[in-house]
Motif scaffolding. Sequence first.
Motif, PDB file in Angstrom:
ATOM      1  N   ILE A  56       0.838  -1.199   0.000  1.00 10.38           N
ATOM      2  CA  ILE A  56       0.000   0.000   0.000  1.00 10.38           C
ATOM      3  C   ILE A  56       0.872   1.248   0.000  1.00 10.38           C
ATOM      4  O   ILE A  56       0.602   2.213  -0.724  1.00 10.38           O
ATOM      5  CB  ILE A  56      -0.980  -0.024   1.194  1.00 10.38           C
ATOM      6  N   ASP A  57       1.956   1.228   0.763  1.00 10.24           N
ATOM      7  CA  ASP A  57       2.888   2.368   0.771  1.00 10.24           C
ATOM      8  C   ASP A  57       3.535   2.562  -0.598  1.00 10.24           C
ATOM      9  O   ASP A  57       3.703   3.698  -1.055  1.00 10.24           O
ATOM     10  CB  ASP A  57       3.974   2.181   1.827  1.00 10.24           C
ATOM     11  N   TYR A  93       2.248   1.789  -3.457  1.00 11.32           N
ATOM     12  CA  TYR A  93       1.220   2.387  -4.312  1.00 11.32           C
ATOM     13  C   TYR A  93       1.081   3.879  -4.021  1.00 11.32           C
ATOM     14  O   TYR A  93       1.055   4.707  -4.928  1.00 11.32           O
ATOM     15  CB  TYR A  93      -0.125   1.682  -4.132  1.00 11.32           C
ATOM     16  N   ARG A  94       0.981   4.236  -2.759  1.00  9.31           N
ATOM     17  CA  ARG A  94       0.782   5.637  -2.388  1.00  9.31           C
ATOM     18  C   ARG A  94       1.955   6.513  -2.813  1.00  9.31           C
ATOM     19  O   ARG A  94       1.761   7.645  -3.254  1.00  9.31           O
ATOM     20  CB  ARG A  94       0.556   5.757  -0.892  1.00  9.31           C
ATOM     21  N   GLN A  95       3.167   5.996  -2.657  1.00 10.10           N
ATOM     22  CA  GLN A  95       4.356   6.786  -2.988  1.00 10.10           C
ATOM     23  C   GLN A  95       4.664   6.773  -4.479  1.00 10.10           C
ATOM     24  O   GLN A  95       5.064   7.786  -5.039  1.00 10.10           O
ATOM     25  CB  GLN A  95       5.560   6.289  -2.195  1.00 10.10           C
ATOM     26  N   GLY A 120       2.503   5.607  -7.010  1.00  6.42           N
ATOM     27  CA  GLY A 120       1.358   5.892  -7.850  1.00  6.42           C
ATOM     28  C   GLY A 120       1.162   4.946  -9.017  1.00  6.42           C
ATOM     29  O   GLY A 120       0.672   5.349 -10.060  1.00  6.42           O
ATOM     30  N   GLY A 155      -2.566  -0.140  -7.658  1.00  8.58           N
ATOM     31  CA  GLY A 155      -3.784   0.324  -7.006  1.00  8.58           C
ATOM     32  C   GLY A 155      -4.985  -0.524  -7.374  1.00  8.58           C
ATOM     33  O   GLY A 155      -5.801  -0.873  -6.524  1.00  8.58           O
ATOM     34  N   GLU A 174     -12.672   1.005   1.074  1.00  9.38           N
ATOM     35  CA  GLU A 174     -11.257   1.080   0.715  1.00  9.38           C
ATOM     36  C   GLU A 174     -11.073   0.937  -0.792  1.00  9.38           C
ATOM     37  O   GLU A 174     -10.262   1.641  -1.399  1.00  9.38           O
ATOM     38  CB  GLU A 174     -10.441   0.016   1.446  1.00  9.38           C
ATOM     39  N   SER A 188     -12.104   4.139  -2.497  1.00  9.31           N
ATOM     40  CA  SER A 188     -11.105   5.177  -2.246  1.00  9.31           C
ATOM     41  C   SER A 188      -9.917   5.048  -3.199  1.00  9.31           C
ATOM     42  O   SER A 188      -9.456   6.036  -3.780  1.00  9.31           O
ATOM     43  CB  SER A 188     -10.632   5.096  -0.794  1.00  9.31           C
ATOM     44  N   ILE A 189      -9.438   3.845  -3.381  1.00 12.20           N
ATOM     45  CA  ILE A 189      -8.301   3.629  -4.284  1.00 12.20           C
ATOM     46  C   ILE A 189      -8.702   3.872  -5.732  1.00 12.20           C
ATOM     47  O   ILE A 189      -7.981   4.534  -6.483  1.00 12.20           O
ATOM     48  CB  ILE A 189      -7.725   2.211  -4.095  1.00 12.20           C
ATOM     49  N   ASN A 195      -8.928   7.471  -6.399  1.00 11.37           N
ATOM     50  CA  ASN A 195      -7.595   8.039  -6.498  1.00 11.37           C
ATOM     51  C   ASN A 195      -7.012   7.812  -7.878  1.00 11.37           C
ATOM     52  O   ASN A 195      -6.450   8.724  -8.480  1.00 11.37           O
ATOM     53  CB  ASN A 195      -6.687   7.438  -5.420  1.00 11.37           C
ATOM     54  N   ASN A 208      -6.106  10.802 -10.578  1.00 11.77           N
ATOM     55  CA  ASN A 208      -4.684  11.085 -10.772  1.00 11.77           C
ATOM     56  C   ASN A 208      -4.069  10.500 -12.034  1.00 11.77           C
ATOM     57  O   ASN A 208      -2.896  10.741 -12.307  1.00 11.77           O
ATOM     58  CB  ASN A 208      -3.887  10.595  -9.560  1.00 11.77           C
TER      59      ASN A 208
END
Length: 126
Positions: free
Chosen positions: A24-25, A27-29, A31, A36, A52, A55-56, A59, A63
């Motif tokens: 998950i980190d 993916y978040r960092q 992108g 995701g 959840e 939310s993904i 995102n 983005n």
Amino acid sequence: MEREWLLYLIRVLWKNQEVRSALIDIYRQGGYSFLGKAIAQKYLEEGGNMREAISILENIQGNFPPRDVDNARRLASCYETAGDSGAAVSLLTKTLSLLDEPAQRRQVGGTSWRGSCTSRGSTTSS
């Protein structure tokens, strides 16, 4: 190679909390839209964590290029499953307006998007 490795980790080691948090980190960092989508799919498969997953997918929709038909279809289906048909129709209408190719429009239109917010189907394409 990195893509295949990350998808392998999701398939095989998702149950491990440390691995899940690391993915998950990443993916978040980083992108990575494919990551995701795979994470959202896992949320849906394991107990239907719709919030959840939405939310993904939101995102990714916000983005990345909004012409990602697969993501739009999956997100619209999740909206409908969650009881927000208006958001589903709005998202699909917006996606249709952005597409240039008739073949892409046919992928969004009709009933093909319904039911895609389940554990069936792949969300690992980018």
